[in-house]
Motif scaffolding. Structure first.
Motif, PDB file in Angstrom:
ATOM      1  N   GLY A  77      -8.031  -3.714   4.323  1.00 37.76           N
ATOM      2  CA  GLY A  77      -9.021  -4.025   5.212  1.00 37.76           C
ATOM      3  C   GLY A  77      -8.589  -5.752   5.749  1.00 37.76           C
ATOM      4  O   GLY A  77      -8.578  -6.069   6.891  1.00 37.76           O
ATOM      5  N   GLY A  78      -8.070  -6.418   4.762  1.00 39.36           N
ATOM      6  CA  GLY A  78      -7.164  -7.695   5.069  1.00 39.36           C
ATOM      7  C   GLY A  78      -6.254  -7.654   6.144  1.00 39.36           C
ATOM      8  O   GLY A  78      -6.244  -8.327   6.932  1.00 39.36           O
ATOM      9  N   VAL A  79      -5.413  -6.564   5.917  1.00 37.10           N
ATOM     10  CA  VAL A  79      -4.202  -6.337   7.171  1.00 37.10           C
ATOM     11  C   VAL A  79      -4.761  -6.112   8.428  1.00 37.10           C
ATOM     12  O   VAL A  79      -4.370  -6.642   9.523  1.00 37.10           O
ATOM     13  CB  VAL A  79      -3.199  -5.197   6.643  1.00 37.10           C
ATOM     14  N   ILE A  80      -5.832  -5.261   8.645  1.00 36.13           N
ATOM     15  CA  ILE A  80      -6.548  -5.059   9.737  1.00 36.13           C
ATOM     16  C   ILE A  80      -7.149  -6.239  10.162  1.00 36.13           C
ATOM     17  O   ILE A  80      -7.021  -6.526  11.512  1.00 36.13           O
ATOM     18  CB  ILE A  80      -7.565  -3.904   9.753  1.00 36.13           C
ATOM     19  N   GLY A  81      -7.847  -6.860   9.464  1.00 34.65           N
ATOM     20  CA  GLY A  81      -8.483  -8.222   9.960  1.00 34.65           C
ATOM     21  C   GLY A  81      -7.695  -9.115  10.491  1.00 34.65           C
ATOM     22  O   GLY A  81      -7.839  -9.762  11.585  1.00 34.65           O
ATOM     23  N   LEU A  82      -6.609  -9.388   9.708  1.00 35.37           N
ATOM     24  CA  LEU A  82      -5.500 -10.520  10.460  1.00 35.37           C
ATOM     25  C   LEU A  82      -4.880  -9.842  11.853  1.00 35.37           C
ATOM     26  O   LEU A  82      -4.701 -10.514  12.551  1.00 35.37           O
ATOM     27  CB  LEU A  82      -4.153 -10.400   9.341  1.00 35.37           C
ATOM     28  N   ALA A 118       3.876  10.583  -5.974  1.00 36.60           N
ATOM     29  CA  ALA A 118       5.228  10.872  -6.371  1.00 36.60           C
ATOM     30  C   ALA A 118       5.585  10.674  -7.968  1.00 36.60           C
ATOM     31  O   ALA A 118       6.294  11.259  -8.619  1.00 36.60           O
ATOM     32  CB  ALA A 118       6.207  10.425  -5.572  1.00 36.60           C
ATOM     33  N   PHE A 119       5.131   9.612  -8.568  1.00 33.04           N
ATOM     34  CA  PHE A 119       5.357   9.439  -9.772  1.00 33.04           C
ATOM     35  C   PHE A 119       4.255   9.248 -10.839  1.00 33.04           C
ATOM     36  O   PHE A 119       4.605   8.680 -12.114  1.00 33.04           O
ATOM     37  CB  PHE A 119       6.149   7.840  -9.631  1.00 33.04           C
ATOM     38  N   GLY A 120       3.170   9.776 -10.377  1.00 29.52           N
ATOM     39  CA  GLY A 120       2.043   9.990 -11.403  1.00 29.52           C
ATOM     40  C   GLY A 120       1.348   8.868 -11.856  1.00 29.52           C
ATOM     41  O   GLY A 120       0.727   8.776 -13.100  1.00 29.52           O
ATOM     42  N   GLU A 121       1.687   7.755 -11.058  1.00 30.69           N
ATOM     43  CA  GLU A 121       0.859   6.540 -11.707  1.00 30.69           C
ATOM     44  C   GLU A 121      -0.629   6.766 -11.528  1.00 30.69           C
ATOM     45  O   GLU A 121      -1.003   7.311 -10.587  1.00 30.69           O
ATOM     46  CB  GLU A 121       1.365   5.346 -10.594  1.00 30.69           C
ATOM     47  N   PRO A 122      -1.604   5.732 -12.052  1.00 33.77           N
ATOM     48  CA  PRO A 122      -2.984   6.109 -12.201  1.00 33.77           C
ATOM     49  C   PRO A 122      -3.542   5.679 -10.836  1.00 33.77           C
ATOM     50  O   PRO A 122      -3.044   4.901  -9.999  1.00 33.77           O
ATOM     51  CB  PRO A 122      -3.429   5.098 -13.242  1.00 33.77           C
ATOM     52  N   ALA A 123      -4.442   6.577 -10.647  1.00 34.34           N
ATOM     53  CA  ALA A 123      -5.135   6.228  -9.269  1.00 34.34           C
ATOM     54  C   ALA A 123      -6.806   6.253  -9.479  1.00 34.34           C
ATOM     55  O   ALA A 123      -7.578   6.907  -9.023  1.00 34.34           O
ATOM     56  CB  ALA A 123      -4.926   7.581  -8.203  1.00 34.34           C
ATOM     57  N   ASN A 124      -7.138   5.147 -10.366  1.00 35.63           N
ATOM     58  CA  ASN A 124      -8.392   4.787 -10.755  1.00 35.63           C
ATOM     59  C   ASN A 124      -9.197   4.213  -9.601  1.00 35.63           C
ATOM     60  O   ASN A 124      -8.608   3.654  -8.672  1.00 35.63           O
ATOM     61  CB  ASN A 124      -8.702   4.173 -12.010  1.00 35.63           C
ATOM     62  N   ALA A 125     -10.482   4.286  -9.557  1.00 36.09           N
ATOM     63  CA  ALA A 125     -11.248   3.620  -8.576  1.00 36.09           C
ATOM     64  C   ALA A 125     -10.948   2.072  -8.112  1.00 36.09           C
ATOM     65  O   ALA A 125     -10.882   1.880  -6.951  1.00 36.09           O
ATOM     66  CB  ALA A 125     -12.813   3.801  -8.894  1.00 36.09           C
ATOM     67  N   LEU A 126     -10.716   1.415  -9.326  1.00 35.74           N
ATOM     68  CA  LEU A 126     -10.601   0.150  -8.953  1.00 35.74           C
ATOM     69  C   LEU A 126      -9.170  -0.205  -8.444  1.00 35.74           C
ATOM     70  O   LEU A 126      -9.080  -1.127  -7.505  1.00 35.74           O
ATOM     71  CB  LEU A 126     -10.387  -0.665 -10.690  1.00 35.74           C
ATOM     72  N   ARG A 127      -8.174   0.587  -8.694  1.00 37.63           N
ATOM     73  CA  ARG A 127      -6.873   0.590  -8.201  1.00 37.63           C
ATOM     74  C   ARG A 127      -7.100   0.774  -6.586  1.00 37.63           C
ATOM     75  O   ARG A 127      -6.386   0.212  -5.714  1.00 37.63           O
ATOM     76  CB  ARG A 127      -5.889   1.158  -8.766  1.00 37.63           C
ATOM     77  N   LEU A 128      -7.811   1.890  -6.297  1.00 34.87           N
ATOM     78  CA  LEU A 128      -7.843   2.204  -5.115  1.00 34.87           C
ATOM     79  C   LEU A 128      -8.792   1.403  -3.930  1.00 34.87           C
ATOM     80  O   LEU A 128      -8.247   1.155  -3.031  1.00 34.87           O
ATOM     81  CB  LEU A 128      -8.366   3.799  -4.985  1.00 34.87           C
ATOM     82  N   GLY A 129      -9.635   0.614  -4.754  1.00 38.13           N
ATOM     83  CA  GLY A 129     -10.429  -0.204  -4.254  1.00 38.13           C
ATOM     84  C   GLY A 129      -9.467  -1.566  -3.813  1.00 38.13           C
ATOM     85  O   GLY A 129      -9.918  -2.069  -2.523  1.00 38.13           O
ATOM     86  N   CYS A 130      -8.757  -1.994  -4.904  1.00 40.44           N
ATOM     87  CA  CYS A 130      -7.743  -2.912  -4.286  1.00 40.44           C
ATOM     88  C   CYS A 130      -7.134  -2.868  -3.097  1.00 40.44           C
ATOM     89  O   CYS A 130      -6.735  -3.488  -2.350  1.00 40.44           O
ATOM     90  CB  CYS A 130      -7.142  -3.431  -5.388  1.00 40.44           C
ATOM     91  N   LEU A 131      -6.374  -1.496  -3.148  1.00 42.23           N
ATOM     92  CA  LEU A 131      -5.545  -1.068  -1.925  1.00 42.23           C
ATOM     93  C   LEU A 131      -6.475  -1.268  -0.605  1.00 42.23           C
ATOM     94  O   LEU A 131      -6.016  -1.520   0.147  1.00 42.23           O
ATOM     95  CB  LEU A 131      -5.104   0.218  -2.406  1.00 42.23           C
ATOM     96  N   VAL A 148       0.685  -1.364   0.069  1.00 38.92           N
ATOM     97  CA  VAL A 148      -0.045  -0.022  -0.127  1.00 38.92           C
ATOM     98  C   VAL A 148       0.757   1.214  -0.043  1.00 38.92           C
ATOM     99  O   VAL A 148       0.800   2.101  -0.844  1.00 38.92           O
ATOM    100  CB  VAL A 148      -1.076  -0.110   1.365  1.00 38.92           C
ATOM    101  N   GLY A 149       1.905   1.249   0.761  1.00 38.21           N
ATOM    102  CA  GLY A 149       2.896   2.448   0.905  1.00 38.21           C
ATOM    103  C   GLY A 149       3.397   2.654  -0.358  1.00 38.21           C
ATOM    104  O   GLY A 149       3.577   3.857  -0.927  1.00 38.21           O
ATOM    105  N   VAL A 150       4.002   1.650  -1.080  1.00 36.99           N
ATOM    106  CA  VAL A 150       4.795   1.883  -2.488  1.00 36.99           C
ATOM    107  C   VAL A 150       3.440   2.365  -3.593  1.00 36.99           C
ATOM    108  O   VAL A 150       4.075   3.214  -4.417  1.00 36.99           O
ATOM    109  CB  VAL A 150       5.507   0.708  -2.724  1.00 36.99           C
ATOM    110  N   ALA A 151       2.247   1.649  -3.512  1.00 40.67           N
ATOM    111  CA  ALA A 151       1.365   1.808  -4.312  1.00 40.67           C
ATOM    112  C   ALA A 151       0.852   3.517  -4.223  1.00 40.67           C
ATOM    113  O   ALA A 151       0.931   4.190  -5.244  1.00 40.67           O
ATOM    114  CB  ALA A 151       0.181   1.114  -4.431  1.00 40.67           C
ATOM    115  N   VAL A 152       0.747   4.193  -3.122  1.00 39.51           N
ATOM    116  CA  VAL A 152       0.505   5.467  -2.629  1.00 39.51           C
ATOM    117  C   VAL A 152       1.408   6.253  -3.272  1.00 39.51           C
ATOM    118  O   VAL A 152       1.471   7.218  -3.747  1.00 39.51           O
ATOM    119  CB  VAL A 152      -0.002   5.565  -1.231  1.00 39.51           C
ATOM    120  N   ALA A 153       2.733   5.981  -3.060  1.00 37.94           N
ATOM    121  CA  ALA A 153       4.060   6.691  -3.283  1.00 37.94           C
ATOM    122  C   ALA A 153       4.066   6.705  -4.898  1.00 37.94           C
ATOM    123  O   ALA A 153       4.362   7.782  -5.379  1.00 37.94           O
ATOM    124  CB  ALA A 153       5.130   6.114  -2.753  1.00 37.94           C
TER     125      ALA A 153
END
Length: 104
Positions: A95-100, A77-90, A68-73
């Motif tokens: 949610g999975g990490v919090i659940g664990l 910082a690098f102008g990678e796409p931030a579409n709804a599907l990508r953000l939903g996957c993040l 998540v940290g690298v994807a957000v960075a």
């Protein structure tokens, strides 16, 4: 203490991944040194945390923080796409990490 080590290791995973991106395939010295140093420290902190935490939970949290940290960075910082599907996957990863953490 173990959770602090694990979170620190996850944050260092973000550092080493971004530094390796900046190293341009190990062609730039300082980003390469920072990336390799952060990776070694991240692995060491993960190894220490694994003395007290279940391996499945700890590894998932470590990878989740890094992913998540690298994807957000990458988005910020690098102008990678931030579409709804990508953000939903993040969000699913978070949610999975919090659940664990909650059930672990």
């Amino acid at each position: 203490m173990a959770w602090s080590l694990l979170v620190g290791a996850g944050l260092l995973e973000i550092v080493w991944a971004i530094a390796l991106k900046q190293s341009e395939g190990f062609e730039r010295l300082w980003p390469s040194v920072i990336g390799l140093g952060a990776a070694v420290l991240s692995f060491a902190m993960l190894a220490l945390a694994l003395k007290w935490l279940p391996v499945g939970t700890a590894y998932a949290v470590w990878v989740g923080i890094g992913t998540v940290g690298v994807a957000v960075a990458g988005i910020v910082a690098f102008g990678e796409p931030a579409n709804a599907l990508r953000l939903g996957c993040l969000a699913l990863i978070v949610g999975g990490v919090i659940g664990l953490k909650v059930i672990g």
